[in-house]
Design a protein around this motif. Structure first.
Motif, PDB file in Angstrom:
ATOM      1  N   GLY A  36       0.879  -1.012   0.108  1.00  0.00           N
ATOM      2  CA  GLY A  36       0.129  -0.031  -0.185  1.00  0.00           C
ATOM      3  C   GLY A  36       0.780   1.138   0.035  1.00  0.00           C
ATOM      4  N   ILE A  37       0.462   2.294   0.623  1.00  0.00           N
ATOM      5  CA  ILE A  37       1.048   3.625   0.618  1.00  0.00           C
ATOM      6  C   ILE A  37       1.797   3.842   1.841  1.00  0.00           C
ATOM      7  N   TRP A  38       3.210   3.929   1.467  1.00  0.00           N
ATOM      8  CA  TRP A  38       4.142   4.369   2.328  1.00  0.00           C
ATOM      9  C   TRP A  38       4.864   5.561   2.044  1.00  0.00           C
ATOM     10  N   ASP A  39       5.645   6.277   3.122  1.00  0.00           N
ATOM     11  CA  ASP A  39       6.195   7.658   2.888  1.00  0.00           C
ATOM     12  C   ASP A  39       7.608   7.199   2.373  1.00  0.00           C
ATOM     13  N   TYR A  40       8.119   8.169   1.734  1.00  0.00           N
ATOM     14  CA  TYR A  40       9.424   7.993   1.123  1.00  0.00           C
ATOM     15  C   TYR A  40      10.364   9.185   0.950  1.00  0.00           C
ATOM     16  N   PHE A  60      13.373  15.311  -2.649  1.00  0.00           N
ATOM     17  CA  PHE A  60      12.488  14.128  -3.320  1.00  0.00           C
ATOM     18  C   PHE A  60      12.064  13.137  -2.128  1.00  0.00           C
ATOM     19  N   GLN A  61      10.685  13.464  -2.066  1.00  0.00           N
ATOM     20  CA  GLN A  61       9.885  12.790  -1.222  1.00  0.00           C
ATOM     21  C   GLN A  61       8.419  12.826  -1.435  1.00  0.00           C
ATOM     22  N   GLY A  62       7.896  12.105  -0.351  1.00  0.00           N
ATOM     23  CA  GLY A  62       6.379  11.888  -0.870  1.00  0.00           C
ATOM     24  C   GLY A  62       5.770  10.563  -0.307  1.00  0.00           C
ATOM     25  N   GLN A  63       4.919  10.296  -1.184  1.00  0.00           N
ATOM     26  CA  GLN A  63       4.382   8.768  -0.844  1.00  0.00           C
ATOM     27  C   GLN A  63       4.564   7.901  -1.925  1.00  0.00           C
ATOM     28  N   ILE A  64       4.638   6.397  -1.901  1.00  0.00           N
ATOM     29  CA  ILE A  64       5.094   5.555  -2.875  1.00  0.00           C
ATOM     30  C   ILE A  64       4.178   4.217  -2.462  1.00  0.00           C
ATOM     31  N   SER A  69       8.454  -0.438  -7.555  1.00  0.00           N
ATOM     32  CA  SER A  69       9.820   0.462  -7.335  1.00  0.00           C
ATOM     33  C   SER A  69       9.625   1.704  -7.871  1.00  0.00           C
ATOM     34  N   PRO A  70      10.450   2.877  -7.171  1.00  0.00           N
ATOM     35  CA  PRO A  70      10.167   4.154  -7.401  1.00  0.00           C
ATOM     36  C   PRO A  70      10.123   4.417  -9.200  1.00  0.00           C
ATOM     37  N   GLU A  71      10.907   3.585  -9.887  1.00  0.00           N
ATOM     38  CA  GLU A  71      11.047   3.898 -11.376  1.00  0.00           C
ATOM     39  C   GLU A  71       9.687   3.525 -12.073  1.00  0.00           C
ATOM     40  N   ALA A  72       8.763   2.496 -11.623  1.00  0.00           N
ATOM     41  CA  ALA A  72       7.782   2.110 -12.131  1.00  0.00           C
ATOM     42  C   ALA A  72       6.294   3.224 -11.947  1.00  0.00           C
ATOM     43  N   PRO A  73       5.586   3.222 -12.984  1.00  0.00           N
ATOM     44  CA  PRO A  73       4.534   4.219 -12.774  1.00  0.00           C
ATOM     45  C   PRO A  73       3.563   3.900 -11.826  1.00  0.00           C
ATOM     46  N   GLY A  76       4.075   5.639  -8.297  1.00  0.00           N
ATOM     47  CA  GLY A  76       3.461   7.198  -8.014  1.00  0.00           C
ATOM     48  C   GLY A  76       4.637   8.110  -7.935  1.00  0.00           C
ATOM     49  N   VAL A  77       5.941   7.552  -8.268  1.00  0.00           N
ATOM     50  CA  VAL A  77       6.998   8.385  -8.134  1.00  0.00           C
ATOM     51  C   VAL A  77       7.707   8.534  -9.473  1.00  0.00           C
ATOM     52  N   MET A  78       8.108   7.726 -10.075  1.00  0.00           N
ATOM     53  CA  MET A  78       8.632   7.608 -11.560  1.00  0.00           C
ATOM     54  C   MET A  78       9.903   8.454 -11.423  1.00  0.00           C
ATOM     55  N   ARG A  79      10.726   7.992 -10.589  1.00  0.00           N
ATOM     56  CA  ARG A  79      12.092   8.637 -10.519  1.00  0.00           C
ATOM     57  C   ARG A  79      13.358   7.356 -10.398  1.00  0.00           C
TER      58      ARG A  79
END
Length: 615
Positions: A36-40, A60-64, A69-73, A76-79
């Motif tokens: 689910g939703i975590w902070d990153y 570079f922070q927010g929710q993931i 992975s952060p690279e995956a659409p 919600g991160v896409m980085r």
């Protein structure tokens, strides 16, 4: 780059993300899914962040969305996480259990996989460290949980991707062609499990069809060797997506006590063999004190036998089987390494079965455990690659020159560490350790019929020693020691890749022969491709042309090679991936690119050729 979705993307984005029990080979009832939703936070410092809500300190922070992975659409991160950066995850969990008693209970924190190196903290205390981006690990956090019903999880991750010797599969920081977007961080399910203090830690199930028996070894946490476990085996059945439940446990076939830590030989009278067409599985319930788990096994036998012409052939349960498969990269446009849903995993397997394939070669990746479970229950044979690593590959050597030398039948020994990108002693030892762990993690899945040690010289070294080690760890399966160019004349399979020139069949071969990669025919369909650039080994512009091309390849090259010894084939590949548009399916899984009934007919002809052979 075009952002593609799949039919399962919206389901995952709404938070219904991979909520199924993640380990069907060892099912318990008391568990909590932490997907689910975590902070990153992504930072260039390795110092533990004091505050996840300070935008000035951490741009570079927010929710993931975990486990993407952060690279995956879908994250919600896409980085892209860079090699000199640290990715931090934070989650506060309110335990659903009233109390955790340190004396009678044990709370386990499971990670399916975290890429690549991670450290875990629970309520500010160091809970564990893990290296290896593809393997599961478990932490005992009972002492921390016993003092507080509210848990704060903090996970730090570093990923060197292809800048180091660690295992990385097809990931590359600068993707293109046959290499794809690098991903990082938590990419398989995270979950908590409450068990008894004295509980089952692991199982090892080995069927013996000839002796009508099952070897079972149960490892437990208790040091009390006097306490026995109760094993109950039930009549075989076709398992559903829910796995082994009380409903699956109907007719009791065996009940008896077994001693933990020792291998028990359990009779299985009149066993019903597991096959691709009839994948019957035996449900099992094992109890140890207050702990109870459900698992399953299959009665099946794998070996190589000679046909009437003296040609080695793959056999399943003493019957010759042509293994016609596809190369499965396990990439998704919305989730990268992580399938958007359990149904997405099922779709790939089911679609390949409907097209007449009976085998998947899982390439450069270890999948989530549920993927193997679905192969078990759906009757899909699996060739499992060990995940390749090593330093930067010498592409001129392992691609262009290797292809030519393979065609000319020029043997190359694997002693040169530079050419094979294995100069690092630490990297070689790490690969050996992870090979052992891979076999341990996946050993019980009956769908796995072959271990693939190395692919096309990517980080290849000491091939015979590695193959001998695999054989000692698991004598029940076959070993492909070197898929592709750099055969070292050892173990079970002579493994050939064919994309260019002619098919280089050996003049004489005592091992079973497999065309373990071929095809790679490309057809880009607008609106269903992630990139405008096309990568593949032969390009086509229509479904008809692609279908005719594949048909000609099967009829003119593959089928005539079967009487000469080819006993398995792996077409490249299951789906398009990024620039590589040579999939049978489009990257978004919306279209089957060749005409389905033609592919099914060709596979039927392949399998019939072997089945008609007399033994």
């Amino acid at each position: 780059m075009n952002i593609l979705t799949t039919r399962w993307t919206n389901q995952a984005a709404l938070g219904k993300t991979l909520q199924e029990y993640p380990r069907p080979m060892m099912v318990r009832n008391e568990w909590v899914c932490l997907n689910g939703i975590w902070d990153y936070i992504i930072t260039d410092k390795r110092i533990t962040p004091a505050d996840f809500e300070d935008p000035d300190s951490f741009p570079f922070q927010g929710q993931i969305r975990v486990p993407f992975s952060p690279e995956a659409p879908l994250s919600g991160v896409m980085r892209q996480l860079k090699p000199d950066e640290t990715l931090w995850y934070s989650l506060t969990v309110l335990l659903p259990w009233d109390t955790i008693n340190e004396t009678t209970d044990c709370l386990l924190l499971h990670f399916g996989a975290v890429d690549q190196i991670c450290t875990v903290y629970v309520n500010g205390h160091h809970a564990g460290y893990h290296k290896g981006g593809y393997l599961p690990f478990t932490l005992d956090i009972t002492k921390v949980a016993a003092r507080s019903q509210r848990l704060h999880l903090l996970v730090s991750v570093r990923d060197f991707s292809d800048t180091s010797y660690h295992s990385r599969g097809k990931q590359k920081l600068t993707p293109g062609g046959m290499f794809y977007t690098a991903q990082s961080g938590i990419w398989q399910t995270v979950w908590l499990e409450k068990v008894a203090a004295d509980h089952i830690k692991s199982l090892k199930l080995t069927p013996n069809l000839d002796h009508q028996s099952l070897s079972l070894k149960v490892q437990v946490s208790s040091s009390d060797c006097r306490q026995e476990a109760l094993c109950q085996i039930y009549a075989p059945c076709l398992l559903t997506e829910q796995g082994v439940t009380e409903k699956a446990c109907q007719e009791l076939l065996f009940e008896g006590s077994i001693v933990p830590g020792k291998t028990a030989c359990i009779p299985v009278k009149d066993p019903i063999p597991w096959t691709s067409d009839s994948p019957l599985l035996y449900p099992v319930r094992i109890s140890f004190g207050q702990d109870q788990i459900y698992t399953y096994f299959a009665m099946r036998k794998l070996d190589i036998q000679l046909d009437k012409k003296g040609i080695p052939r793959f056999c399943l349960n003493d019957h010759p089987v042509f293994q016609t498969g596809v190369l499965d990269q396990g990439y998704w446009p919305d989730g990268l390494y992580t399938a958007p849903s359990d149904q997405a995993l099922i779709y790939d397997i089911q679609t390949m079965k409907e097209l007449g394939f009976n085998m998947l070669r899982k390439h450069g990746k270890i999948e989530a455990d549920r993927w193997y479970f679905h192969c078990d229950r759906m009757g899909m044979l699996v060739w499992q690659d060990m995940v390749n690593g090593g330093n930067t590959y010498q592409s001129w050597f392992v691609t262009y020159l290797a292809t030519l030398m393979n065609y000319l039948r020029i043997p190359v020994k694997d002693h040169c560490r530079f050419l094979f990108s294995r100069k690092s002693y630490e990297g070689r030892q790490e690969f050996i350790q992870e090979t052992r762990q891979t076999i341990q993690a996946l050993y019980n899945h009956p769908s796995i019929v072959c271990w693939v040690s190395f692919n096309e010289g990517w980080g290849q070294f000491s091939t015979k020693k590695i193959s001998d080690m695999i054989r000692k760890l698991d004598s029940s399966r076959l070993v492909d020691p070197a898929s592709g160019w750099f055969d070292q004349n050892c173990e079970d399979i002579k493994s050939i890749h064919y994309y260019f020139f002619g098919l280089p069949l050996p003049r004489k071969e005592s091992r079973v022969m497999a065309l373990s990669e071929f095809g790679g025919y490309s057809f880009r369909i607008s609106g269903h491709s992630a990139y405008n650039k096309i990568y593949g080994y032969k390009k086509f512009n229509s479904q008809k042309a692609l279908t005719n091309g594949i048909k000609a390849l099967f009829l003119n090259t593959l089928l005539p090679a079967v009487p000469k010894g080819i006993s398995a084939s792996v077409y490249t590949q299951l789906s398009d991936v990024e620039e590589e548009v040579n999939g049978i399916l489009t990257y978004d899984r919306e279209m089957i690119k060749p005409v389905p009934h033609t592919i099914k007919s060709l596979n039927h002809r392949l399998k019939s050729q072997i089945q008609d052979q007399a033994f």
